[in-house]
Scaffold this motif. Structure first.
Motif, mmCIF file in Angstrom:
data_model
loop_
_atom_site.group_PDB
_atom_site.id
_atom_site.type_symbol
_atom_site.label_atom_id
_atom_site.label_comp_id
_atom_site.label_asym_id
_atom_site.label_seq_id
_atom_site.Cartn_x
_atom_site.Cartn_y
_atom_site.Cartn_z
ATOM 1 N N GLN A 1 16.442 -43.883 3.521
ATOM 2 C CA GLN A 1 15.228 -43.394 2.885
ATOM 3 C C GLN A 1 14.136 -43.137 3.914
ATOM 4 O OE1 GLN A 1 13.500 -46.133 0.111
ATOM 5 N NE2 GLN A 1 11.719 -44.800 -0.115
ATOM 6 N N ASN A 2 13.994 -44.066 4.863
ATOM 7 C CA ASN A 2 12.968 -43.883 5.878
ATOM 8 C C ASN A 2 13.308 -42.736 6.817
ATOM 9 O OD1 ASN A 2 11.543 -45.961 4.783
ATOM 10 N ND2 ASN A 2 12.277 -47.503 6.227
ATOM 11 N N ALA A 3 14.601 -42.526 7.068
ATOM 12 C CA ALA A 3 15.006 -41.375 7.874
ATOM 13 C C ALA A 3 14.604 -40.090 7.164
ATOM 14 C CB ALA A 3 16.511 -41.398 8.114
ATOM 15 N N LEU A 4 14.804 -40.072 5.850
ATOM 16 C CA LEU A 4 14.420 -38.905 5.052
ATOM 17 C C LEU A 4 12.917 -38.651 5.160
ATOM 18 C CD1 LEU A 4 15.837 -38.254 1.522
ATOM 19 C CD2 LEU A 4 13.473 -37.766 2.014
ATOM 20 N N ILE A 5 12.130 -39.718 5.020
ATOM 21 C CA ILE A 5 10.673 -39.586 5.130
ATOM 22 C C ILE A 5 10.301 -39.045 6.512
ATOM 23 C CG2 ILE A 5 8.508 -40.881 5.203
ATOM 24 C CD1 ILE A 5 9.749 -42.788 3.128
ATOM 25 N N ALA A 6 10.944 -39.603 7.546
ATOM 26 C CA ALA A 6 10.637 -39.188 8.904
ATOM 27 C C ALA A 6 10.943 -37.706 9.100
ATOM 28 C CB ALA A 6 11.441 -40.025 9.902
ATOM 29 N N ILE A 7 12.106 -37.257 8.618
ATOM 30 C CA ILE A 7 12.490 -35.857 8.805
ATOM 31 C C ILE A 7 11.538 -34.940 8.042
ATOM 32 C CG2 ILE A 7 14.313 -34.172 8.356
ATOM 33 C CD1 ILE A 7 16.281 -36.598 8.764
ATOM 34 N N ALA A 8 11.171 -35.347 6.837
ATOM 35 C CA ALA A 8 10.225 -34.543 6.063
ATOM 36 C C ALA A 8 8.899 -34.427 6.809
ATOM 37 C CB ALA A 8 10.014 -35.161 4.690
ATOM 38 N N THR A 9 8.388 -35.560 7.297
ATOM 39 C CA THR A 9 7.096 -35.563 7.991
ATOM 40 C C THR A 9 7.126 -34.648 9.199
ATOM 41 O OG1 THR A 9 7.000 -37.885 7.380
ATOM 42 C CG2 THR A 9 5.308 -37.090 8.885
ATOM 43 N N VAL A 10 8.199 -34.750 9.973
ATOM 44 C CA VAL A 10 8.301 -33.965 11.194
ATOM 45 C C VAL A 10 8.293 -32.469 10.885
ATOM 46 C CG1 VAL A 10 9.926 -33.399 13.027
ATOM 47 C CG2 VAL A 10 9.473 -35.768 12.477
ATOM 48 N N ASN A 11 8.801 -32.095 9.706
ATOM 49 C CA ASN A 11 8.875 -30.679 9.345
ATOM 50 C C ASN A 11 7.593 -30.120 8.745
ATOM 51 O OD1 ASN A 11 11.383 -29.344 9.968
ATOM 52 N ND2 ASN A 11 12.357 -30.921 8.711
ATOM 53 N N VAL A 12 6.671 -31.011 8.347
ATOM 54 C CA VAL A 12 5.457 -30.542 7.667
ATOM 55 C C VAL A 12 4.682 -29.500 8.491
ATOM 56 C CG1 VAL A 12 3.190 -31.240 6.814
ATOM 57 C CG2 VAL A 12 5.210 -32.533 6.168
ATOM 58 N N PRO A 13 4.409 -29.746 9.777
ATOM 59 C CA PRO A 13 3.605 -28.765 10.513
ATOM 60 C C PRO A 13 4.244 -27.380 10.596
ATOM 61 C CG PRO A 13 4.291 -30.555 11.958
ATOM 62 C CD PRO A 13 4.670 -30.948 10.585
ATOM 63 N N ASN A 14 5.576 -27.298 10.615
ATOM 64 C CA ASN A 14 6.217 -25.979 10.661
ATOM 65 C C ASN A 14 5.822 -25.142 9.455
ATOM 66 O OD1 ASN A 14 7.592 -26.675 12.990
ATOM 67 N ND2 ASN A 14 9.296 -27.553 11.841
ATOM 68 N N PHE A 15 5.910 -25.768 8.266
ATOM 69 C CA PHE A 15 5.548 -25.032 7.059
ATOM 70 C C PHE A 15 4.039 -24.853 6.965
ATOM 71 C CE2 PHE A 15 9.717 -26.761 6.059
ATOM 72 C CZ PHE A 15 10.356 -25.609 5.630
ATOM 73 N N GLY A 16 3.301 -25.864 7.402
ATOM 74 C CA GLY A 16 1.848 -25.786 7.359
ATOM 75 C C GLY A 16 1.331 -24.595 8.140
ATOM 76 N N ARG A 17 1.837 -24.428 9.350
ATOM 77 C CA ARG A 17 1.396 -23.315 10.186
ATOM 78 C C ARG A 17 1.774 -21.974 9.584
ATOM 79 N NH1 ARG A 17 2.106 -23.958 16.605
ATOM 80 N NH2 ARG A 17 0.288 -25.258 16.956
ATOM 81 N N LEU A 18 2.998 -21.932 9.057
ATOM 82 C CA LEU A 18 3.493 -20.693 8.454
ATOM 83 C C LEU A 18 2.589 -20.272 7.299
ATOM 84 C CD1 LEU A 18 6.103 -18.864 8.545
ATOM 85 C CD2 LEU A 18 6.912 -20.247 6.650
#
Lengths: 334, 301
Positions: free
Chosen positions: B163-180
């Protein structure tokens, strides 16, 4: 150009502060009592208190952050909880090992990847083009640690050609001077040892290079295809220049800018991949250092390792940004 | 880092134009997607894994932790197609159940990242000024870390678990979509139809949800499918490092690291989980590339 470089350097400051805040936060953000998380449930209250004091957790956070930063600026990374040694001294050989591995891997990735991409664009739709693009597509989808394991299985276990783990022959250790063993063995004039070091480097650097190589090849191909269709290439060919020179002299220079961007981005992936590759090949780099630290909950080491790798990544991207101007005078900086 | 070569982002036709029956951008995209052989292969691979994941309990009702200690480390045979591991567990069974984990982590982490990234990207792009400054700087800082390293840092804080790995991967991906999304919003904001909407007194929320968001969908979908591929790889990497799924969960990366020591005598224990990861990721990459070519014709080779 100089003004631009200075502006870019200044723009780095908030990023570096932010990075330091995140890394500083790693230990403080542990839910509950960080000292308890590190020492485990059986820890005595005295031990907990002592650790809290050693990590500075008993002071307000802004005091902690201030001393964290001043220590960092002095080059003091703190003390490892496991070995009780100064991280500054422990980390350098690891860092050198990682740099040696990553630089070689990046070199392989760029040289092979760019040439594969050029060849594919030059001979579009040929067997070479199709084959290299299939390799590239499959390459980007494979996990780096699996590639490493497979390389280890085939080339050292099955065929016995190359050593499967480590950085040197442990029965004949290298005398560390710079900690870059390629350089150290040459400085010592030990050609036999030098080859031994190269033999140890081949598998991990190839495993690490595969994915960036695939991505660089794809990028070079599409970028080259665009450039090869432009007017000045036709002009160059029309005046009778050999295709080889047209491709490598005229086209590559202009096709290289998007490739450069990809190389910069790939460096980040490569540094991340180094952590995985190192654990497989027993490579005593910074990745193994962080990995071991995680197993022992050695948070100061985790913090220093992550900060250092991220710092290197930022600096590489800065250099790449500055290189754009060198490659393309058309880019105008505001 | 790379702001110097920002490409102008022309608006991409979005699915809200589907209402026109003849040659709507959506149909056009679908047609061009169908023509792309690699994209179809990718779609089939993804479908195959989804079906296998869904049917896993029916195909192998004994479950992923069924141990036959007499059959430890047996090579592939008709009884065990992919061989057995060190606990005598059927590797094919574990891979089938593992597909549930990998697809789940890939999908949920990316959807989470899209939701958070879109929200932050809209805030930054639409309101600009200080809000934009703060959010954009946070994105810059997050992107300054190699992504797997940031994920490791997050798991180091939260503790190792799937579950924490999932949270970590989601968090790391946020800026990619944010910038887009931010760049999309910035370019859309000045479009005439948005100015018109504002002129007739439409509220911000309505403009954002009815006009700006639908027009940003295409690049989000493309980036989303490609991100699922990397999310699956990252989850496997975290599992491999012991920071993600914990035993006996049949997560593919974890299976690899647990079998590493048997590679000399039982290479199949390492071979098949890795192939499963690679094939799934390949599927999403092909599918994502096809989506990009179909939805964003300017990117076509």
């Amino acid at each position: 150009m100089l003004a631009y470089s200075i502006r870019r350097l200044i723009a780095l400051i908030p990023v570096l502060i932010g990075m330091s805040l995140i890394v500083f936060g790693i230990i403080r953000a542990i839910p509950g009592d960080p000292a308890l998380a590190i020492l485990g449930q059986k820890a005595t209250p005295e031990a907990l208190k002592q650790l809290r004091h050693a990590l500075g957790l008993d002071k307000p956070w802004y005091t902690q952050y201030f001393s964290f930063i001043t220590d960092l600026l002095k080059g003091d990374f703190g003390t490892s909880l496991r070995t009780h040694a100064a991280i500054r001294q422990e980390i350098w050989p690891h860092l050198a090992a990682t740099i040696e591995l990553s630089v070689l891997a990046m070199l392989i990735a760029v040289v092979v990847g760019v040439n594969l991409g050029i060849l594919s664009a030059w001979k579009q739709n040929s067997v070479i083009d199709v084959a290299s693009m299939v390799i590239a597509l499959v390459g980007v989808s494979m996990p780096v640690f699996w590639l490493g394991l497979m390389a280890q299985w085939i080339f050292s276990i099955k065929l016995g050609w190359l050593p499967s783990i480590g950085r040197e022959n442990i029965r004949d250790p290298v005398t560390a001077i710079t900690n870059f063993y390629i350089i150290d063995t040459l400085l010592a004039g030990r050609i036999d040892q030098f080859w031994e070091i190269i033999r140890h480097l081949i598998l991990p650097s190839l495993a690490l290079a595969t994915i960036p190589m695939a991505i660089i090849a794809r990028m070079t191909r599409s970028s080259m295809l665009e450039v090869l269709r432009s007017d000045y290439i036709r002009t160059a060919r029309a005046k009778g220049q050999k295709m080889f020179w047209v491709v490598y002299k005229h086209a590559l220079k202009n096709a290289f800018i998007p490739v450069l961007t990809v190389i910069g981005l790939q460096t980040g992936l490569l540094l991340g991949g180094a952590i995985l590759t190192e654990t497989i090949f027993g490579w005593p780099g910074i990745g193994s250092y962080i990995y071991d630290a995680i197993q022992y909950r050695d948070y100061p080491v985790i913090q220093s390792g992550i900060l250092l790798v991220a710092f290197i990544f930022v600096i590489i991207n800065l250099i790449i940004d500055l290189l754009y101007a060198a490659f393309d005078p058309r880019i105008k900086y505001k | 880092m790379l702001e110097t070569v920002v490409k102008p982002n022309a608006p991409v036709p979005g699915p809200e134009e589907q209402k026109e029956k003849v040659d709507s951008p959506f149909r056009e995209a679908l047609r061009s997607f169908k023509k792309n052989k690699l994209a179809i292969i990718g779609t089939l691979i993804i479908l195959l894994f989804i079906i296998l994941a869904l049917l896993a309990p029916l195909i192998r009702p004994e479950g992923y932790n069924h141990q036959l200690l007499a059959d430890r480390l047996k090579p592939p045979s008709s009884a065990h197609w992919f061989g057995t591991d060190d606990f005598g567990r059927d590797i094919l069974t574990r891979i089938l159940y593992g597909a549930r984990i990998s697809l789940w982590v890939g999908f949920v982490s990316v959807v989470g990242a899209i939701v958070a990234g879109t929200f932050l990207g809209i805030l930054a792009g639409y309101y600009g000024k200080t809000v934009d400054m703060i959010i954009s700087r946070i994105f810059d800082i997050m992107l300054a870390f190699p992504s797997i390293l940031l994920a490791i840092a997050i798991v180091a804080i939260l503790g190792p678990s799937l579950q924490n790995a999932l949270i970590a991967i989601a968090t790391v991906n946020v800026p990619n979509f944010g910038r887009l999304v931010r760049s999309k919003v910035l370019s859309l904001k000045e479009e005439e139809f948005i100015v018109a909407a504002r002129a007739i007194g439409m509220r911000d929320a309505r403009i954002l949800f009815y006009h700006i968001l639908p027009n940003s969908l295409a690049p989000i979908i493309v980036q989303g499918t490609l991100s699922i591929a990397t999310a699956i790889l990252d989850a496997a990497a975290l599992g491999f490092l012991g920071l993600g799924a914990q035993p006996p969960q049949p997560e593919w990366g974890r299976m690899l690291s647990d079998s590493r020591e048997y590679i000399t005598n039982a290479p199949w224990t390492v071979l098949f989980p890795g192939l499963a990861i690679g094939l799934t990721v390949l599927g999403f990459n092909l599918f994502g590339d096809g989506m990009r070519d179909a939805l964003d014709p300017r990117m076509k080779k």
